[in-house]
Design an enzyme around this catalytic site. Structure first.
Site, PDB file in Angstrom:
ATOM      1  N   LEU A 185       0.859  -1.188   0.000  1.00 33.51           N
ATOM      2  CA  LEU A 185       0.000   0.000   0.000  1.00 33.51           C
ATOM      3  C   LEU A 185       0.888   1.228   0.000  1.00 33.51           C
ATOM      4  CD1 LEU A 185      -3.093  -0.312   0.383  1.00 33.51           C
ATOM      5  CD2 LEU A 185      -2.747   0.116   2.819  1.00 33.51           C
ATOM      6  N   HIS A 186       0.770   2.064  -1.009  1.00 39.16           N
ATOM      7  CA  HIS A 186       1.584   3.287  -0.953  1.00 39.16           C
ATOM      8  C   HIS A 186       1.002   4.459  -1.733  1.00 39.16           C
ATOM      9  CE1 HIS A 186       2.802   2.004  -4.961  1.00 39.16           C
ATOM     10  NE2 HIS A 186       3.235   3.221  -5.150  1.00 39.16           N
ATOM     11  N   ARG A 187      -0.053   4.236  -2.499  1.00 38.82           N
ATOM     12  CA  ARG A 187      -0.603   5.322  -3.312  1.00 38.82           C
ATOM     13  C   ARG A 187      -1.049   6.477  -2.422  1.00 38.82           C
ATOM     14  NH1 ARG A 187       0.957   4.842  -8.356  1.00 38.82           N
ATOM     15  NH2 ARG A 187       0.778   2.673  -8.968  1.00 38.82           N
ATOM     16  N   ARG A 209       6.427   5.860   2.758  1.00 35.46           N
ATOM     17  CA  ARG A 209       5.315   6.837   2.808  1.00 35.46           C
ATOM     18  C   ARG A 209       4.206   6.338   3.748  1.00 35.46           C
ATOM     19  NH1 ARG A 209       2.330  10.579  -0.350  1.00 35.46           N
ATOM     20  NH2 ARG A 209       3.781  10.666  -2.092  1.00 35.46           N
ATOM     21  N   ASP A 213      -2.022  -1.749  -4.114  1.00 38.34           N
ATOM     22  CA  ASP A 213      -2.373  -0.606  -4.958  1.00 38.34           C
ATOM     23  C   ASP A 213      -1.230  -0.299  -5.923  1.00 38.34           C
ATOM     24  OD1 ASP A 213      -0.526   0.565  -3.282  1.00 38.34           O
ATOM     25  OD2 ASP A 213      -1.911   1.992  -2.382  1.00 38.34           O
TER      26      ASP A 213
END
Ligand code: UD1
Length: 376
Positions: free
Chosen positions: A208-210, A243, A287
């Site tokens: 998950l990083h978007r 992030r 994502d």
């Protein structure tokens, strides 16, 4: 004009490194090509950068711009200011950018303003979601590029719809598949498997990083709640992007996730370890663009936690399903996969490990004439 063609390639982030590895290997076969590599430094942690150069045997960058993190404007502007000097000094015949990250846009924009032609690898992808910074980058890069290498027929159609000259577009396939197929057989069960008690096909992988998922408190909470629920049925391994780690800390979600022993949080993994982890998993929740097609190539079920996908072919022919961001839907679809309801992947044209070969051939054929046209 000099005899050799000088091609300058710009990379900045983790997925860029993976994409150029097979291309640089292919370049070795061409004595006519002199290659220069610029690392912008958008990703700079050892786990986000150096490890990929080492594992994938990418040559040491000729320039490291060390631009680091910052807002979109800061990051893009810093790359542009520094990279302009390199372009002026090196006078390349062509600049290659890959993917859709800020470093790629900055490289392309600076080059074209110096009248240096740009080639875009992984052109034509569209999610049709302009909330994504990557979507803006993709559109801009494609419209200022002279050579557009697309991964699928969908990508070519997207470009044609936007009025891009068909003679500039080349369907060469998916370059990341080249990297994957090269290492697939060499990949072993990762070193941490035993230590954290994983068993083949009895765990899921989460990435998950978007910005659209992790920078908004309510959205991130909803996704994490879904993940916690799924982990009651199947342990989930979560190699965490910097992030996301930062946002979890800022929003105070650390307690929420650390209580749960079935959600195993790890630092970012190397390419070999990540592919080893995915290959042996039952399900991937993600994502990431890269993982959407890697799961299709490896025939592992994938649930994409986003509104749309820039890889529709992985839904049509592969193992991917776009589930959006609602907690209920994510849980429902994950439970279906856990109970055995899975899609099987079909073969996709040109995802055959020969994309870098095709690209290098075209580059050799086209660069000189394009360069001449740019100056005359
Ligand atoms: C970038 C790309 C995204 C790509 C992703 C791959 C853009 C707009 N986004 O997102 O398309 O999918 O890379 O990972 O270019 N950080 C570190 N160490 C690092 C790098 C980043 O700690 O080595 C942290 C910093 O706090 C930084 C944050 O991660 O502010 C985000 O990094 P950034 O490069 O802005 O974007 P990514 O989220 O990595």
């Amino acid at each position: 004009m000099r005899k050799k063609i000088k091609i300058l390639t710009v990379v900045g982030t983790r997925p860029n490194f993976i994409k150029i590895a097979p291309l640089f290997e292919e370049f070795k076969k061409y004595k006519e090509i002199s290659r220069v590599l610029i690392h912008t430094g958008q990703h700079y942690d050892f786990e986000m950068s150096n490890v990929f150069f080492r594992e994938l045997k990418i040559p040491k960058p000729d320039y490291d711009l060390n631009i680091g993190s910052g807002s979109h404007a800061q990051q893009t502007a810093r790359v542009m200011l520094k990279i302009e000097k390199v372009f002026i000094k090196e006078k390349p015949d062509l600049v290659i950018v890959v993917g859709d990250v800020n470093s790629s846009l900055a490289g392309a924009l600076t080059a074209v303003k110096l009248h240096i032609p740009v080639a875009h690898i992984e052109a034509g992808q569209r999610s049709f979601d302009r909330e994504m910074p990557e979507e803006i980058n993709r559109i801009l890069i494609d419209h200022i590029s002279e050579l557009l290498f697309v991964s699928t027929e969908d990508d070519r159609k997207n470009l044609l719809k936007e009025g891009i000259d068909k003679n500039k577009i080349f369907l060469t396939g998916n370059i990341m598949t080249d990297a994957l197929l090269k290492i697939k057989k060499k990949v072993v069960v990762p070193y941490f498997f035993k230590k954290i008690g994983l068993q083949k096909k009895k765990y899921a992988v989460l990435t998950l990083h978007r910005a659209g998922n992790v920078d908004k408190e309510r959205r991130l909470k909803e996704i994490l709640e879904a993940i916690l629920k799924i982990s009651e049925k199947l342990p989930i391994v979560f190699p965490i992007h910097p992030r996301t780690k930062k946002m979890i800390r800022i929003f105070g979600f650390k307690k929420l996730i650390s209580k749960n022993k079935s959600l195993i949080i790890m630092p970012p993994l190397s390419y070999f370890d990540m592919i080893g982890l995915v290959k042996n998993s039952k399900l991937v929740l993600t994502d990431s663009g890269g993982l959407q097609h890697e799961t299709t190539v490896l025939n592992i079920p994938c649930l994409t936690i986003k509104k749309t996908t820039e890889w529709p072919i992985t839904v049509e022919k592969g193992t991917n399903l776009v589930v959006g961001r609602s907690k209920e839907r994510i849980i429902k679809e994950a439970l279906k996969v856990i109970s055995g309801r899975v899609k099987k992947a079909k073969k996709i044209k040109y995802w055959d490990g020969k994309t870098s070969k095709r690209i290098a051939k075209i580059l050799l054929k086209k660069t000189k004439s394009i360069r001449r046209n740019f100056y005359e």
